[in-house]
Motif scaffolding. Structure first.
Motif, PDB file in Angstrom:
ATOM      1  N   LEU A   1     -23.016  -8.810 -16.207  1.00  0.00           N
ATOM      2  CA  LEU A   1     -22.896  -9.981 -15.781  1.00  0.00           C
ATOM      3  C   LEU A   1     -23.827  -9.475 -14.499  1.00  0.00           C
ATOM      4  CD1 LEU A   1     -20.164 -11.602 -17.264  1.00  0.00           C
ATOM      5  CD2 LEU A   1     -21.519 -12.303 -17.400  1.00  0.00           C
ATOM      6  N   VAL A   2     -23.429  -8.361 -13.893  1.00  0.00           N
ATOM      7  CA  VAL A   2     -24.302  -8.318 -12.838  1.00  0.00           C
ATOM      8  C   VAL A   2     -25.070  -8.024 -12.744  1.00  0.00           C
ATOM      9  CG1 VAL A   2     -24.065  -6.274 -10.714  1.00  0.00           C
ATOM     10  CG2 VAL A   2     -21.701  -7.713 -11.663  1.00  0.00           C
ATOM     11  N   VAL A   3     -25.871  -7.965 -13.385  1.00  0.00           N
ATOM     12  CA  VAL A   3     -27.485  -7.343 -13.756  1.00  0.00           C
ATOM     13  C   VAL A   3     -27.794  -8.551 -13.782  1.00  0.00           C
ATOM     14  CG1 VAL A   3     -29.209  -5.727 -15.716  1.00  0.00           C
ATOM     15  CG2 VAL A   3     -27.311  -5.214 -15.132  1.00  0.00           C
ATOM     16  N   TYR A   4     -27.138  -9.760 -15.519  1.00  0.00           N
ATOM     17  CA  TYR A   4     -27.579 -10.283 -14.757  1.00  0.00           C
ATOM     18  C   TYR A   4     -27.855 -11.799 -13.522  1.00  0.00           C
ATOM     19  CZ  TYR A   4     -28.335 -15.712 -15.963  1.00  0.00           C
ATOM     20  OH  TYR A   4     -28.015 -17.048 -15.906  1.00  0.00           O
ATOM     21  N   ALA A   5     -26.773 -11.078 -12.914  1.00  0.00           N
ATOM     22  CA  ALA A   5     -26.718 -12.079 -11.818  1.00  0.00           C
ATOM     23  C   ALA A   5     -27.824 -11.814 -10.701  1.00  0.00           C
ATOM     24  CB  ALA A   5     -25.158 -12.377 -11.116  1.00  0.00           C
ATOM     25  N   ASP A   6     -28.272 -10.357 -10.553  1.00  0.00           N
ATOM     26  CA  ASP A   6     -28.902 -10.044 -10.009  1.00  0.00           C
ATOM     27  C   ASP A   6     -30.504 -10.721  -9.960  1.00  0.00           C
ATOM     28  OD1 ASP A   6     -26.771  -8.183  -8.530  1.00  0.00           O
ATOM     29  OD2 ASP A   6     -27.621  -6.400  -9.995  1.00  0.00           O
ATOM     30  N   VAL A   7     -30.883 -10.444 -11.673  1.00  0.00           N
ATOM     31  CA  VAL A   7     -31.781 -10.872 -12.291  1.00  0.00           C
ATOM     32  C   VAL A   7     -32.051 -12.611 -11.366  1.00  0.00           C
ATOM     33  CG1 VAL A   7     -33.499 -11.220 -14.255  1.00  0.00           C
ATOM     34  CG2 VAL A   7     -32.305  -9.312 -14.031  1.00  0.00           C
ATOM     35  N   VAL A   8     -30.852 -13.549 -11.397  1.00  0.00           N
ATOM     36  CA  VAL A   8     -30.969 -14.743 -11.212  1.00  0.00           C
ATOM     37  C   VAL A   8     -31.011 -14.664  -9.674  1.00  0.00           C
ATOM     38  CG1 VAL A   8     -29.650 -16.711 -11.564  1.00  0.00           C
ATOM     39  CG2 VAL A   8     -29.923 -15.464 -13.282  1.00  0.00           C
ATOM     40  N   ALA A   9     -30.466 -13.775  -9.120  1.00  0.00           N
ATOM     41  CA  ALA A   9     -30.893 -14.420  -7.640  1.00  0.00           C
ATOM     42  C   ALA A   9     -32.273 -13.877  -6.785  1.00  0.00           C
ATOM     43  CB  ALA A   9     -29.780 -13.250  -6.688  1.00  0.00           C
ATOM     44  N   LEU A  10     -31.819 -12.942  -7.547  1.00  0.00           N
ATOM     45  CA  LEU A  10     -33.832 -12.202  -7.425  1.00  0.00           C
ATOM     46  C   LEU A  10     -34.923 -13.520  -7.722  1.00  0.00           C
ATOM     47  CD1 LEU A  10     -33.748  -8.504  -7.963  1.00  0.00           C
ATOM     48  CD2 LEU A  10     -33.954 -10.265  -5.630  1.00  0.00           C
ATOM     49  N   LEU A  11     -34.790 -13.958  -9.146  1.00  0.00           N
ATOM     50  CA  LEU A  11     -35.604 -15.175  -9.008  1.00  0.00           C
ATOM     51  C   LEU A  11     -35.491 -16.018  -8.349  1.00  0.00           C
ATOM     52  CD1 LEU A  11     -35.088 -15.691 -13.706  1.00  0.00           C
ATOM     53  CD2 LEU A  11     -37.677 -15.349 -11.922  1.00  0.00           C
ATOM     54  N   GLY A  12     -34.396 -17.089  -7.801  1.00  0.00           N
ATOM     55  CA  GLY A  12     -34.041 -17.926  -6.876  1.00  0.00           C
ATOM     56  C   GLY A  12     -35.054 -16.997  -5.991  1.00  0.00           C
ATOM     57  N   SER A  13     -34.994 -15.838  -5.288  1.00  0.00           N
ATOM     58  CA  SER A  13     -35.443 -15.397  -4.161  1.00  0.00           C
ATOM     59  C   SER A  13     -36.859 -16.051  -4.389  1.00  0.00           C
ATOM     60  CB  SER A  13     -35.265 -14.142  -3.788  1.00  0.00           C
ATOM     61  OG  SER A  13     -35.716 -13.127  -3.025  1.00  0.00           O
ATOM     62  N   PHE A  14     -37.449 -14.815  -5.637  1.00  0.00           N
ATOM     63  CA  PHE A  14     -38.801 -14.970  -5.333  1.00  0.00           C
ATOM     64  C   PHE A  14     -39.465 -16.473  -6.025  1.00  0.00           C
ATOM     65  CE2 PHE A  14     -41.929 -16.020  -8.525  1.00  0.00           C
ATOM     66  CZ  PHE A  14     -43.090 -15.586  -8.221  1.00  0.00           C
ATOM     67  N   MET A  15     -38.630 -17.456  -6.004  1.00  0.00           N
ATOM     68  CA  MET A  15     -39.211 -19.388  -5.641  1.00  0.00           C
ATOM     69  C   MET A  15     -39.289 -19.065  -4.757  1.00  0.00           C
ATOM     70  SD  MET A  15     -37.389 -20.061  -9.815  1.00  0.00           S
ATOM     71  CE  MET A  15     -37.691 -22.081  -9.485  1.00  0.00           C
ATOM     72  N   THR A  16     -38.535 -19.092  -3.932  1.00  0.00           N
ATOM     73  CA  THR A  16     -38.432 -19.109  -2.931  1.00  0.00           C
ATOM     74  C   THR A  16     -39.338 -19.231  -1.785  1.00  0.00           C
ATOM     75  OG1 THR A  16     -36.360 -19.361  -2.213  1.00  0.00           O
ATOM     76  CG2 THR A  16     -37.129 -19.846  -0.524  1.00  0.00           C
ATOM     77  N   VAL A  17     -39.696 -17.608  -2.012  1.00  0.00           N
ATOM     78  CA  VAL A  17     -41.070 -16.900  -1.802  1.00  0.00           C
ATOM     79  C   VAL A  17     -42.197 -17.541  -2.007  1.00  0.00           C
ATOM     80  CG1 VAL A  17     -42.676 -14.840  -1.304  1.00  0.00           C
ATOM     81  CG2 VAL A  17     -39.906 -14.618  -0.838  1.00  0.00           C
ATOM     82  N   ASN A  18     -42.547 -17.812  -3.581  1.00  0.00           N
ATOM     83  CA  ASN A  18     -43.280 -18.461  -3.797  1.00  0.00           C
ATOM     84  C   ASN A  18     -43.755 -19.654  -3.568  1.00  0.00           C
ATOM     85  OD1 ASN A  18     -45.027 -20.202  -6.725  1.00  0.00           O
ATOM     86  ND2 ASN A  18     -45.448 -18.531  -6.513  1.00  0.00           N
ATOM     87  N   PHE A  19     -42.485 -21.002  -3.250  1.00  0.00           N
ATOM     88  CA  PHE A  19     -42.922 -22.358  -2.359  1.00  0.00           C
ATOM     89  C   PHE A  19     -43.212 -21.687  -1.423  1.00  0.00           C
ATOM     90  CE2 PHE A  19     -40.666 -26.225  -0.837  1.00  0.00           C
ATOM     91  CZ  PHE A  19     -41.686 -26.760  -1.273  1.00  0.00           C
ATOM     92  N   ILE A  20     -43.313 -21.063  -0.704  1.00  0.00           N
ATOM     93  CA  ILE A  20     -43.074 -21.175   0.768  1.00  0.00           C
ATOM     94  C   ILE A  20     -45.335 -20.127   0.865  1.00  0.00           C
ATOM     95  CG2 ILE A  20     -43.529 -19.972   3.142  1.00  0.00           C
ATOM     96  CD1 ILE A  20     -40.090 -20.110   2.287  1.00  0.00           C
ATOM     97  N   ASN A  21     -45.288 -19.382   0.417  1.00  0.00           N
ATOM     98  CA  ASN A  21     -46.845 -18.983   0.602  1.00  0.00           C
ATOM     99  C   ASN A  21     -47.176 -17.642  -1.017  1.00  0.00           C
ATOM    100  OD1 ASN A  21     -45.666 -16.555  -0.065  1.00  0.00           O
ATOM    101  ND2 ASN A  21     -45.312 -15.429   1.757  1.00  0.00           N
ATOM    102  N   SER A  22     -46.925 -18.745  -1.787  1.00  0.00           N
ATOM    103  CA  SER A  22     -47.584 -18.471  -3.807  1.00  0.00           C
ATOM    104  C   SER A  22     -47.760 -17.066  -3.328  1.00  0.00           C
ATOM    105  CB  SER A  22     -49.270 -19.806  -3.379  1.00  0.00           C
ATOM    106  OG  SER A  22     -49.682 -20.113  -3.130  1.00  0.00           O
ATOM    107  N   SER A  23     -47.030 -16.030  -3.545  1.00  0.00           N
ATOM    108  CA  SER A  23     -46.814 -15.002  -3.501  1.00  0.00           C
ATOM    109  C   SER A  23     -46.895 -14.301  -5.066  1.00  0.00           C
ATOM    110  CB  SER A  23     -45.863 -13.951  -2.975  1.00  0.00           C
ATOM    111  OG  SER A  23     -44.790 -13.453  -3.223  1.00  0.00           O
ATOM    112  N   SER A  24     -47.243 -13.336  -5.715  1.00  0.00           N
ATOM    113  CA  SER A  24     -46.946 -13.538  -6.923  1.00  0.00           C
ATOM    114  C   SER A  24     -46.344 -13.087  -7.234  1.00  0.00           C
ATOM    115  CB  SER A  24     -48.195 -12.683  -7.464  1.00  0.00           C
ATOM    116  OG  SER A  24     -48.203 -10.764  -7.544  1.00  0.00           O
ATOM    117  N   PHE A  25     -46.030 -13.223  -8.522  1.00  0.00           N
ATOM    118  CA  PHE A  25     -44.774 -12.221  -9.802  1.00  0.00           C
ATOM    119  C   PHE A  25     -44.549 -11.182  -9.632  1.00  0.00           C
ATOM    120  CE2 PHE A  25     -42.164 -12.001 -13.176  1.00  0.00           C
ATOM    121  CZ  PHE A  25     -40.372 -11.998 -13.225  1.00  0.00           C
ATOM    122  N   ALA A  26     -45.844 -10.539 -10.143  1.00  0.00           N
ATOM    123  CA  ALA A  26     -46.122  -8.775 -10.179  1.00  0.00           C
ATOM    124  C   ALA A  26     -45.798  -8.801  -8.524  1.00  0.00           C
ATOM    125  CB  ALA A  26     -47.269  -8.582 -10.494  1.00  0.00           C
TER     126      ALA A  26
END
Ligand code: ATP
Ligand code: MG
Lengths: 260, 251
Positions: free
Chosen positions: B148-173
């Motif tokens: 569950l922790v691994v899963y939570a890590d991934v989800v939290a990082l996704l949340g973080s990525f989407m925030t960054v992506n929203f601001i300066n559209s940096s790539s997922f990779a």
């Protein structure tokens, strides 16, 4: 405190040559400062129905829980089927418990399981029976014995109090015990359902040749099912005898039971 | 008298833990029941974990961005977030949610079984309720928490990525490449081990509270409540101890 002379001499009894299947000697148990059992004695004979009569809170449930090793007494000895309950290792205790059926006051059905799973549970986990047909056969027979074959797929929450009691009895009968301990089998039931349970207790003895201890404060149940009665008063076995004998008592503790 | 009761309680808990650990190394294992409990653990907590981890990822990113920007160090954001999430945020969020969700659940379940004498009934039919009810639950929480922790890590990082992506559209990779280079094996392992301990604590406290629940319906409520409170406290204690141990290796 006194207790009747007959208890100091063990094994043989005026009634004759019948074998003793369980004995309790000078059993004492306190919870905190509260002394519940203060030197209880009893003998249970082969294929008899022994009723233990006593008021609420006198330690009737505690007594039979001690007999199956659920509660450890402070002192005294308990022998069941020739074995001292508190000197057994866990495996031996499990083997002994297979031969003693315990019908709980509140039925104690596993409420996350269906009636079928309730009955299969001890078969699978204790007797290691996994064969589908065998399980089906044992479960249906036990449920038919208590007249509830149609409830097999129901959940305990869907059953009435009397039905739960009977399923609880079926769940212990399925292991073919030599001794049955019934903790207030008729409490909280209407007179007709109570009578059905009384008849069930008698038919269980007929069919499985069990020796039973029946705990109750229901005088008509005592009359109907008992060969012998022990009155448990103030933590001790105060008096014993047949229903007829005890119903003539003038003892102030016991008389009110019979003058309901 | 109070001291005596306290000591008796400590001895009792000690015996309980010893029993549990003994059963861990003592077949037969309740494989079916363990699997069933694992599913139950996942089922009960997955939604809440997804929800909170995702939001925590967003909030953490948005709040640390301005201060990094003021140093002109915005490019460090993925590395900061990933270390914070993997080392601390992910395990803590998962641990606390599971303490609340699973602790109360196990406490109440076993508590009501104790109060209605179902556990006694299992005991007298020789069906070994301890390994069936207690050990299987503790095994399930111990195994599932790291997942569950691994899963939570991934989800939290996704949340973080989407925030960054929203601001300066940096790539997922690019973002996850940055994450991968900054998270060490030590980070991951220590977090997994720590969360296994979280799981053990939650299962243990819940089962103990339930198994020793007082008679009466209030007993069940008390059992569930104390299971939650004590396992939450234990999670912070384990977190702190884990930090000390990991720091030894970090040097
Ligand atoms: N596990 C326990 N811890 C503390 N006290 C207990 C425990 N079990 C029983 N007692 C106390 O022992 C006394 C006798 O209880 P017991 O359940 O044997 O009564 P009983 O004779 O079966 O009464 P009833 O007819 O109401 O069932 C009660 O006062 C009860 O509070
Ligand atoms: Mg009782």
């Amino acid at each position: 405190m006194h207790y009747p002379e007959t208890y100091t001499s063990t094994s043989h009894h005026a009634e004759g040559e019948r074998n003793v299947v369980a004995t309790v000697r000078n059993l004492k148990k306190s919870f905190g400062d509260r002394e519940v059992l203060k030197g209880m004695n009893l003998d249970l004979y082969e294929s008899e129905n022994l009723v233990i009569l006593g008021r609420s809170g006198t330690g009737k449930s505690v007594l039979i829980k001690c007999m199956v090793g659920l509660i450890r007494p402070d002192s005294g000895t308990i022998e069941v089927l020739g074995q001292n309950v508190f000197s057994l290792n866990p495996d031996e205790l499990n083997a002994l418990r297979l031969q003693v059926g315990f019908s709980f006051q509140g039925s104690a059905l596993y409420d996350s399981m269906t009636v079928r799973e309730n009955l299969e549970f001890p078969l699978k986990r204790n007797l290691k029976i996994f064969d589908k047909h065998k399980l089906e056969e044992l479960v249906t027979t036990a449920l038919e014995d208590v007249g509830l074959a149609h409830t097999i797929n129901q959940m305990p929450a869907e059953l009435s109090g009397g039905m739960k009691k009977r399923v609880g009895i079926a769940r212990t009968l399925i292991l073919k015990p030599k001794i049955m301990l019934y903790d207030e089998p008729t409490s909280g039931l209407d007179p007709i359902t109570s009578m059905e349970i009384n008849d069930l207790i008698l038919s269980v003895r007929e069919k499985y040749k069990t020796s039973s201890i029946i705990i109750t404060h229901d005088i008509s149940s005592a009359k109907h099912t008992s060969d012998r009665i022990i009155a448990l008063i103030d933590g001790q076995n105060k008096m014993e005898g047949t229903f007829e004998a005890l119903s003539e008592t003038t003892d102030p503790d016991l008389e009110p039971f019979f003058k309901y | 008298m109070r001291l005596r009761n306290f000591l008796l309680r400590v001895a009792d808990i000690h015996r309980f833990v010893v029993q549990v650990i003994k059963h861990f190394f003592m077949p037969p294992y309740e494989v079916r029941e363990i699997i069933r409990q694992c599913f139950a653990v996942g089922n009960r907590s997955l939604f809440l974990i997804t929800f909170t981890a995702f939001i925590a990822g967003i909030v953490f990113t948005r709040q640390s961005r301005p201060s990094l920007a003021s140093f002109g160090a915005e490019s460090w954001l993925p590395s900061l977030v990933s270390q914070a999430v993997v080392r601390s945020l992910g395990p803590l969020i998962t641990g606390l949610i599971c303490a609340g969700k699973l602790g109360s659940n196990i406490g109440a379940e076993l508590g009501s079984m104790q109060v209605s004498e179902q556990i006694d009934a299992m005991e007298v039919s020789g069906t070994r309720p301890f390994s069936y009810l207690v050990v299987s639950r503790i095994t399930a929480t111990t195994l599932m928490l790291p997942l569950l922790v691994v899963y939570a890590d991934v989800v939290a990082l996704l949340g973080s990525f989407m925030t960054v992506n929203f601001i300066n559209s940096s790539s997922f990779a690019l973002y996850f490449n940055e994450v991968a280079t900054n998270v060490t094996y030590l980070d991951v392992f220590s977090s997994l081990i720590k969360s296994a301990f979280f799981g053990f604590a939650i299962g243990l406290v819940g089962s103990y509270a339930g198994y020793h629940s007082e008679k009466g319906t209030t007993g069940v409520g008390k059992a569930a409540n104390s299971a939650v409170v004590i396992s939450m406290i234990l999670i912070f204690v384990i977190d702190l101890l884990g930090l000390q141990v990991t720091n030894i290796f970090r040097r």
